[in-house]
Design an enzyme around this catalytic site. Structure first.
Site: not given
Length: 221
Positions: A89-90, A93, A97
């Site tokens: 999940h991280e 991100h 980006h």
């Protein structure tokens, strides 16, 4: 607001409960959260993002400023379904980006403004309530600032849901989890997303409360 507070407490408890439960479910491939994160970054052509271990529980986050995926110790070193879900999940991100995902860019642009406004928001609102019978201006400013906070909370929702969608698609496509583990990972990320939903609704309820005070004060004038 009382209902939302109760819902927030329930969702937070449920998230911790699910994380603890799925932390006990070993990942069939034996990879750690850090290894999964590095693989996902590499396979998405991201080589300038570092994967770091940070202190605390559920403190995992991606920092676009210094390009770091920060994982709590349980996730960084863990070899569980929960660790796989959170790590992916991280990294979702980080992928956002890289591809310049619109909502993430908009949220990042809001951060400097919110950092400044948050220092004074509570004092402006307090002054606004105390001075409402004299002048509505301070409370109007406070409501405006709080509206930005609420907007930020709602912009965060598509960012979080999209990161989870990317994470789940990647761990399934690349065989990081089997079918049973995929279901657990999806459940864990759903409860994590619900914390942002409740936070956004709580912010909206608070905004409406102060807005009602402002409108009520104006009517009395």
């Amino acid at each position: 607001m009382i209902l939302i507070f109760g819902a927030s407490a329930f969702v937070s408890w449920r998230l911790r409960s699910k994380f603890n439960e799925y932390s006990q479910v070993g990942l069939s491939n034996g990879l750690s959260g850090a290894e999964i994160a590095q693989q996902m970054l590499n396979q998405n052509g991201i080589y300038d993002v570092r994967v770091l271990s940070v202190e605390g529980m559920l403190t995992d986050h991606y920092n676009p400023q210094d390009k770091t995926v920060n994982l709590s110790a349980d996730v960084y070193y863990g070899r569980s379904v929960a660790a796989a879900a959170v790590a992916a999940h991280e990294c979702g991100h980080a992928v956002q980006h890289k591809v310049a995902y619109g909502p993430l860019q908009f949220r990042s642009a809001m951060v400097p403004v919110l950092t400044v406004s948050s220092r004074y928001l509570q004092w402006v609102l307090l002054a606004g309530v105390l001075l409402l019978q004299t002048t509505p201006l301070p409370l109007a400013i406070g409501v405006g600032l709080f509206a930005l906070t609420t907007l930020f909370a709602f912009v965060t929702l598509p960012v979080e849901f999209d990161a989870s969608k990317r994470a789940l698609a990647w761990i399934q496509t690349n065989g990081v989890v089997n079918q049973r583990e995929y279901g657990f990972a999806k459940d864990a990320l759903w409860w994590a997303a619900m914390t942002y939903v409740v936070a956004a609704l709580g912010s909206l309820a608070t905004l409406l409360y102060y807005a009602s005070l402002l409108l009520g004060g104006r009517r009395s004038d």
